[in-house]
Design a protein around this motif. Structure first.
Motif, PDB file in Angstrom:
ATOM      1  N   VAL A  15       0.845  -1.180   0.000  1.00 34.26           N
ATOM      2  CA  VAL A  15       0.000   0.000   0.000  1.00 34.26           C
ATOM      3  C   VAL A  15       0.887   1.239   0.000  1.00 34.26           C
ATOM      4  N   ASP A  16       0.716   2.073  -1.030  1.00 36.70           N
ATOM      5  CA  ASP A  16       1.414   3.352  -1.096  1.00 36.70           C
ATOM      6  C   ASP A  16       0.616   4.323  -0.225  1.00 36.70           C
ATOM      7  N   ASP A  20      -2.742   6.082  -1.391  1.00 40.17           N
ATOM      8  CA  ASP A  20      -3.639   4.962  -1.123  1.00 40.17           C
ATOM      9  C   ASP A  20      -3.757   4.003  -2.317  1.00 40.17           C
ATOM     10  N   PHE A  21      -2.660   3.818  -3.047  1.00 40.41           N
ATOM     11  CA  PHE A  21      -2.611   2.868  -4.161  1.00 40.41           C
ATOM     12  C   PHE A  21      -2.226   1.496  -3.611  1.00 40.41           C
ATOM     13  N   LYS A  22      -2.943   0.455  -4.018  1.00 44.34           N
ATOM     14  CA  LYS A  22      -2.693  -0.898  -3.514  1.00 44.34           C
ATOM     15  C   LYS A  22      -2.391  -1.840  -4.673  1.00 44.34           C
ATOM     16  N   PHE A  23      -1.448  -2.753  -4.439  1.00 46.02           N
ATOM     17  CA  PHE A  23      -1.184  -3.805  -5.409  1.00 46.02           C
ATOM     18  C   PHE A  23      -0.662  -5.036  -4.690  1.00 46.02           C
ATOM     19  N   LYS A  40      -9.767 -11.178   0.215  1.00 44.55           N
ATOM     20  CA  LYS A  40      -8.744 -12.103   0.691  1.00 44.55           C
ATOM     21  C   LYS A  40      -7.820 -11.378   1.674  1.00 44.55           C
ATOM     22  N   GLU A  41      -7.349 -12.065   2.686  1.00 44.50           N
ATOM     23  CA  GLU A  41      -6.451 -11.503   3.694  1.00 44.50           C
ATOM     24  C   GLU A  41      -4.995 -11.662   3.235  1.00 44.50           C
ATOM     25  N   TYR A  42      -4.247 -10.544   3.243  1.00 43.18           N
ATOM     26  CA  TYR A  42      -2.849 -10.545   2.806  1.00 43.18           C
ATOM     27  C   TYR A  42      -1.966  -9.941   3.895  1.00 43.18           C
ATOM     28  N   PRO A  43      -0.692 -10.347   3.950  1.00 43.96           N
ATOM     29  CA  PRO A  43       0.276  -9.608   4.766  1.00 43.96           C
ATOM     30  C   PRO A  43       0.398  -8.201   4.173  1.00 43.96           C
ATOM     31  N   LEU A  44       0.531  -7.181   5.018  1.00 45.13           N
ATOM     32  CA  LEU A  44       0.532  -5.794   4.571  1.00 45.13           C
ATOM     33  C   LEU A  44       1.918  -5.175   4.681  1.00 45.13           C
ATOM     34  N   ALA A  45       2.359  -4.549   3.596  1.00 45.18           N
ATOM     35  CA  ALA A  45       3.613  -3.794   3.582  1.00 45.18           C
ATOM     36  C   ALA A  45       3.289  -2.376   3.145  1.00 45.18           C
ATOM     37  N   LYS A  46       3.570  -1.401   4.013  1.00 45.02           N
ATOM     38  CA  LYS A  46       3.316   0.001   3.698  1.00 45.02           C
ATOM     39  C   LYS A  46       4.568   0.614   3.086  1.00 45.02           C
ATOM     40  N   ILE A  47       4.386   1.300   1.954  1.00 48.32           N
ATOM     41  CA  ILE A  47       5.495   1.948   1.266  1.00 48.32           C
ATOM     42  C   ILE A  47       5.160   3.423   1.060  1.00 48.32           C
ATOM     43  N   GLU A  48       6.170   4.246   0.894  1.00 48.15           N
ATOM     44  CA  GLU A  48       5.955   5.681   0.752  1.00 48.15           C
ATOM     45  C   GLU A  48       5.916   6.127  -0.709  1.00 48.15           C
ATOM     46  N   VAL A  49       6.537   5.368  -1.606  1.00 55.49           N
ATOM     47  CA  VAL A  49       6.593   5.759  -3.009  1.00 55.49           C
ATOM     48  C   VAL A  49       6.363   4.525  -3.872  1.00 55.49           C
TER      49      VAL A  49
END
Length: 87
Positions: A15-16, A20-23, A40-49
């Motif tokens: 998630v950017d 709020d862009f998700k892929f 579906k439930e996924y592990p979440l990784a937050k990124i800034e760019v």
């Protein structure tokens, strides 16, 4: 392959946070958070760019010349650089 020596390669939701862009892509990144995406439930990784927010990919890249530094450089060294380039 040997057992228990390779990292867990799985689908992860990135998630950017700036737009709020998700892929979803596959990764070995270790995360503590999870998030539901498309049912579906996924592990979440937050990124800034990401490609959605990076100026190069969005076409909003700007060159900022604060206080005319480029012009001052050209005035000071422009004639010298022109002679060196001509040789």
């Amino acid at each position: 392959m040997k057992e228990n020596i390779h990292p867990n390669y799985r689908e992860v939701l990135f998630v950017d946070v700036s737009c709020d862009f998700k892929f979803v892509t596959r990764s070995t990144i270790q995360t503590r958070e999870t998030m539901e995406y498309n049912g579906k439930e996924y592990p979440l990784a937050k990124i800034e760019v990401s490609s959605e927010s990076h100026p190069f990919y969005t076409g909003t890249q700007k060159i900022m010349d604060t206080a005319g530094r480029v012009e001052k450089f050209r005035q000071k060294f422009g004639s010298k650089l022109g002679k060196a380039a001509a040789k």
